[in-house]
Design a protein around this motif. Structure first.
Motif, PDB file in Angstrom:
ATOM      1  N   PRO A   7       1.719  -2.748   6.889  1.00  0.00           N
ATOM      2  CA  PRO A   7       1.288  -2.466   5.533  1.00  0.00           C
ATOM      3  C   PRO A   7       1.248  -3.716   4.726  1.00  0.00           C
ATOM      4  CG  PRO A   7       3.295  -1.424   5.646  1.00  0.00           C
ATOM      5  CD  PRO A   7       3.105  -2.061   7.129  1.00  0.00           C
TER       6      PRO A   7
ATOM      7  N   PHE B 231      -6.394   3.642   6.385  1.00  0.00           N
ATOM      8  CA  PHE B 231      -5.796   2.461   5.970  1.00  0.00           C
ATOM      9  C   PHE B 231      -6.574   1.248   6.601  1.00  0.00           C
ATOM     10  CE2 PHE B 231      -2.174   3.471   3.151  1.00  0.00           C
ATOM     11  CZ  PHE B 231      -2.069   4.647   3.425  1.00  0.00           C
TER      12      PHE B 231
ATOM     13  N   MET C 156      -6.363  -2.089   2.028  1.00  0.00           N
ATOM     14  CA  MET C 156      -4.958  -2.400   1.455  1.00  0.00           C
ATOM     15  C   MET C 156      -4.936  -3.639   0.622  1.00  0.00           C
ATOM     16  SD  MET C 156      -2.589  -1.423   4.617  1.00  0.00           S
ATOM     17  CE  MET C 156      -3.613  -1.975   5.944  1.00  0.00           C
TER      18      MET C 156
ATOM     19  N   CYS D 145      -8.118   3.625   1.792  1.00  0.00           N
ATOM     20  CA  CYS D 145      -7.154   2.935   1.296  1.00  0.00           C
ATOM     21  C   CYS D 145      -7.494   1.477   1.728  1.00  0.00           C
ATOM     22  CB  CYS D 145      -5.602   3.232   1.532  1.00  0.00           C
ATOM     23  SG  CYS D 145      -4.540   1.994   0.651  1.00  0.00           S
TER      24      CYS D 145
ATOM     25  N   PRO E  90       0.797  -1.181  -0.075  1.00  0.00           N
ATOM     26  CA  PRO E  90       0.059   0.168  -0.091  1.00  0.00           C
ATOM     27  C   PRO E  90       0.880   1.182  -0.077  1.00  0.00           C
ATOM     28  CG  PRO E  90      -0.661  -1.591   1.824  1.00  0.00           C
ATOM     29  CD  PRO E  90       0.644  -1.796   1.301  1.00  0.00           C
ATOM     30  N   PRO E  91       0.262   2.354  -0.477  1.00  0.00           N
ATOM     31  CA  PRO E  91       1.326   3.494  -0.391  1.00  0.00           C
ATOM     32  C   PRO E  91       1.513   4.166   0.626  1.00  0.00           C
ATOM     33  CG  PRO E  91      -1.279   3.858  -0.993  1.00  0.00           C
ATOM     34  CD  PRO E  91      -1.076   2.516  -0.828  1.00  0.00           C
ATOM     35  N   ILE E  92       2.547   3.780   1.324  1.00  0.00           N
ATOM     36  CA  ILE E  92       3.061   4.240   2.593  1.00  0.00           C
ATOM     37  C   ILE E  92       4.385   4.491   2.236  1.00  0.00           C
ATOM     38  CG2 ILE E  92       3.884   3.590   5.078  1.00  0.00           C
ATOM     39  CD1 ILE E  92       0.898   3.042   4.774  1.00  0.00           C
ATOM     40  N   LYS E  93       4.775   5.869   2.935  1.00  0.00           N
ATOM     41  CA  LYS E  93       6.014   6.502   2.475  1.00  0.00           C
ATOM     42  C   LYS E  93       7.237   5.574   2.903  1.00  0.00           C
ATOM     43  CE  LYS E  93       4.510  11.218   1.826  1.00  0.00           C
ATOM     44  NZ  LYS E  93       4.321  12.413   2.507  1.00  0.00           N
TER      45      LYS E  93
ATOM     46  N   ASP F 244       7.018   8.985  -4.036  1.00  0.00           N
ATOM     47  CA  ASP F 244       6.916   8.748  -2.703  1.00  0.00           C
ATOM     48  C   ASP F 244       6.924   7.273  -2.447  1.00  0.00           C
ATOM     49  OD1 ASP F 244       4.947  11.271  -1.183  1.00  0.00           O
ATOM     50  OD2 ASP F 244       6.977  11.375  -1.966  1.00  0.00           O
ATOM     51  N   PHE F 245       6.280   6.626  -3.259  1.00  0.00           N
ATOM     52  CA  PHE F 245       6.050   5.152  -2.997  1.00  0.00           C
ATOM     53  C   PHE F 245       6.795   4.014  -3.875  1.00  0.00           C
ATOM     54  CE2 PHE F 245       2.908   7.146  -0.504  1.00  0.00           C
ATOM     55  CZ  PHE F 245       2.078   7.829  -1.495  1.00  0.00           C
TER      56      PHE F 245
END
Lengths: 208, 622
Positions: B399, B428, B455, B453, A95-98, B127-128
């Motif tokens: 995550p 999330f 996941m 989100c 998932p889009p986590i930095k 960023d991802f």
């Protein structure tokens, strides 16, 4: 364990943004796999990896250390088949986590700062006031170490088993041991070296 | 935490500006490929020609000084040539939403008296790890141009830019009155660069490093601040992953009487935090560092009475940090809870039971970031107390995709019922239902930002097994102020039809693993007139969908599509149809030989200055 692993697992002070030369060698930190995730959508099955996967992020050192330092993107290495963590199948980019948050949280649960998993020493090069830090545990021997340092400092460092060429063009690697003496790197077995080294210095070959 | 709320003027979501466009009013403002002549830029340099209404011109300049919002200024600049000139002379804050949309030269030529500059670089998906390293967004050319053009520059705000130590050195040397440096999600520089800024920028009030990667060059930058009293008001270095010299830091805090905002990194122990708080009771924003003991000191710190330190800091309204929280010490913060408007627990792995005694007192809380370790139960406690909550972000401790997950639609719905003033949510989770999302759409009509989100990719409503179309549909239908939306879970084209039909104010849309066909993207491109930023990954949208947006791309800041079904030819067609658009095709894996039928990444954006000249090997501009 290849060069990619060694170079990539050094301290955060080397990363590819500082060393464009490393670009060709480091796996690129991109995790998305196009055709496999689309086939996932169409087939409704679980995501299957394709060979273009790359799992590294610059800050994801905890993964490096835990999984034995490398999953080469261009060929599935033996390492990937022996480590069967569920994260294998996951995308680094989802998932889009930095990265910063991801590595901080995972680092905490894996005791990232545990002494046994890293040995950072400072490395200075003659003529350059600012040193860098390097994780010796991330290398499997002198060859890997020298290669990493050559890239880090953009210079040629002679291997200890070469005939010593005394020339100003080349550099050699020296280290300070626990007694404070400066020795040429390579004179003791690697494992013993790791227990006695305090810091490293790259000096000109003609000075030795 | 992310951007300080007070800098909302610069936030992405406020961007409603048309392109930075030197075309005067008697030409069409819409750059519809008719070849806007670049000769109009030469008129912007003719300030010296004398003309009759000097007095009126002076009046205008004085009045324009009161116009601060850039949307208003852009509008004013279009009235006529003299307004254009006057506005250009009086604009003091320059906002560049995409560093490649305009060249530094053009910007500095037009606006000659700028004091504050704000520049954004890479697209958010970088960023991802979706964007390869060294893609660009270099600060270098900008700082070089500004060094010549803006000697009185005071403030620089950068987001997702690549900044080198040399850039920072040039900045420090070129602007004697420099006051504020804020670097958000930047990289490429190290402690050496910080040292130069600290030592040379004698008027420095703000040095904020937020979610940036800072290289450890072994330089003690804290020591480099001037020995005399400093003007520092804000020092944020919580993202800097290297040791700081604590004695030097303490001395710095002592000689910075104006310091209001201090965010420490995780190398500062709770004992050291205590020392600093005692020295700086006037703090309003505090990042607590590790909030645990340093390794050799566990015994001593347990005796620590941090409660009195917090009690003495009566002005704290914003609390963050807790990077390695020692939960037993958490009660120390009770004295400040009642005043908190902003609490960031996103690094604190705490349970519901540990959260409750804290949150119970946070009646004034408006912004809350937390980990899902607090579970649905913790969120219920938030809903029960935080009636003023405007922004909530719930991040996952773990995550991964296929696990149970501690938060679900239960916590989500509780929040919607308790926090009716909610404006922004990022959530999330592993499980969600349409019912809960619909409930939020009804309970929280003020929602401006909705980012959910789920996941697990393509995950349906876990109770009904249906897609999440109806839930997201309800959000766009009922939340009339919605400008930012991120979707997830199992979504068909229907969800996008709803977005196109009802999302008339949506400016930013994020899509991942969603949709069935090109129609989905077409609905959005045809239906959302305000769309500025569209980021899509791993969705089955192809060339014909891309073509359906040709009428709109000049109005957007950018479009990102990765791992979709776009061919090179499809992208080339767009590039041909819209000459002012820069169409970048990016390979995500450099080592891969280009064999795939589909493009890895398409990143396209309007630009007044055509192709950039710093493209790396893995980027092709069509």
């Amino acid at each position: 364990m290849g060069l990619q692993a060694a170079a990539h697992s050094s301290s955060s002070s080397i990363d590819s943004s500082n060393h464009p030369d490393l670009d060709d060698l480091l796996p690129k930190p991109s995790g998305s796999s196009s055709s496999s995730s689309l086939s996932h959508k169409i087939n409704g099955g679980t995501n299957s990896r394709n060979s273009r996967r790359s799992t590294h992020t610059r800050t994801d050192l905890s993964t490096d250390l835990r999984l034995g330092l490398s999953i080469s993107p261009s060929h599935h290495s033996d390492l990937s088949s022996t480590t069967s963590s569920p994260r294998e199948e996951a995308l680094v980019s989802w998932p889009p986590i930095k990265s910063i948050l991801r590595s901080t949280l995972s680092g905490k649960s894996e005791n990232y700062h545990h002494q046994n998993s890293s040995l950072f020493v400072k490395v200075y090069m003659e003529g350059i006031p600012i040193g860098r830090k390097l994780n010796l545990f991330a290398h499997d021997g002198y060859d890997a170490l020298i290669t990493t340092l050559s890239l880090m400092f953009k210079t040629t460092i002679l291997c200890p088993d070469n005939n010593h060429v005394h020339s100003e063009k080349y550099y050699v690697l020296t280290y300070e041991d626990q007694e404070g003496d400066w020795m040429l790197v390579g004179d003791v077995p690697w494992e013993i070296f790791l227990t006695t080294v305090k810091r490293l210095k790259i000096t000109r070959a003609d000075r030795c | 935490m992310g951007e300080d709320p007070s800098s909302s003027q610069m936030s992405e979501d406020d961007d409603r500006s048309p392109p930075l466009d030197p075309i005067s009013s008697n030409k069409a403002r819409n750059c519809s490929g008719s070849g806007c002549p670049s000769s109009s830029s030469s008129s912007s340099t003719d300030y010296i020609i004398p003309y009759p209404d000097q007095v009126l011109e002076n009046v205008l300049e004085n009045v324009l000084c009161f116009l601060t919002a850039r949307q208003d200024r852009n509008a004013a600049s279009l009235v006529c040539k003299s307004w254009y000139r006057a506005e250009a002379l009086t604009r003091s804050e320059l906002f560049i939403g995409n560093c490649y949309a305009v060249s530094p030269r053009r910007a500095t030529d037009r606006f000659s008296r700028v004091r504050a500059v704000s520049i954004k670089g890479k697209p958010r998906f970088a960023d991802f790890n979706l964007m390869p390293a060294h893609w660009g967004a270099h600060f270098g050319p900008w700082v070089s141009a500004m060094a010549k053009a803006y000697p009185w520059l005071e403030k620089v705000y950068l987001k997702r830019m690549s900044v080198t130590d040399d850039d920072l050195a040039l900045l420090a040397e070129s602007f004697p009155g420099f006051k504020e440096l804020v670097l958000v999600c930047c990289d490429g520089f190290g402690t050496s660069g910080l040292a130069v800024v600290a030592s040379k920028c004698r008027q420095l009030r703000v040095l904020d490093l937020i979610e940036s990667e800072v290289i450890d060059d072994d330089v003690d930058w804290i020591c480099c601040f001037p020995e005399s009293q400093t003007c520092l008001e804000s020092l944020m270095f919580d993202c800097v992953e290297c040791h700081v010299n604590f004695e030097a830091l303490e001395r710095l805090v002592i000689r910075s009487p104006s310091l209001k905002k201090l965010r420490l990194n995780r190398y500062v122990s709770i004992g050291q935090l205590h020392h600093l708080m005692v020295r700086a009771p006037q703090l309003t924003h505090l990042g607590t560092g590790s909030f645990s003991s340093s390794e050799g000191n566990a015994q001593g710190d347990q005796e620590l009475d941090c409660v009195s330190a917090f009690a003495a800091c009566k002005s704290i309204v914003c609390l963050s940090g807790f990077k390695e929280i020692f939960v037993d010490q958490l009660p120390a913060i009770y004295p400040v809870c009642a005043n908190l408007t902003n609490l960031n627990f996103s690094y604190a792995n705490i349970s519901a039971e540990q959260l409750k005694p804290v949150i119970r007192n946070c009646h004034k809380l408006q912004t809350f970031w937390v980990l899902d370790s607090v579970c649905d139960e913790g969120l219920k406690a938030v809903a029960a107390t935080c009636k003023e909550l405007r922004e909530l972000r719930v991040f996952p401790v773990d995550p991964r995709e296929d696990i149970e997950g501690p938060v679900s639609e239960i916590g989500f719905q509780a929040i919607s019922e308790g926090c009716r003033k909610l404006q922004s949510i990022l959530y999330f989770c592993q499980r969600m239902t349409n019912e809960a999302v619909k409930a939020m759409s009804r309970n929280c009509p003020d929602l401006v930002v909705f980012r959910l989100c789920i996941m697990g990719r393509h995950r349906p409503d876990h109770v009904t097994g249906e897609s999440m179309d109806e839930g997201f549909g309800a959000i766009v239908m009922n939340c009339k102020k919605l400008t930012r939306l991120a979707v997830s879970g199992l979504l068909t084209d229907q969800a996008f039809s709803y977005i196109g039909q009802y999302g008339k104010l949506v400016r930013t849309l994020s899509v991942a693993f969603a949709g069935d066909s090109d129609m989905a993207l077409q609905y959005v491109l045809e239906g959302c007139p305000k769309l500025q930023k569209l980021e899509i990954r791993d969705s089955p949208f192809g060339d014909s969908a891309l073509r359906s947006g040709l009428h709109h791309y000049y109005n957007m800041r950018f479009l990102w599509m990765s791992s979709c079904l776009l061919t090179r030819q499809g992208c080339r067609d767009i590039a041909r149809a819209l000459p002012r658009l820069v169409v970048e095709v990016i390979k995500s894996d450099q080592q891969q030989v280009e064999t795939g039928e589909y493009v890895d990444i398409l990143y396209m954006y309007r630009s007044l200055d055509g192709q950039r000249d710093d493209i790396p090997k893995f980027v092709d501009i069509l």
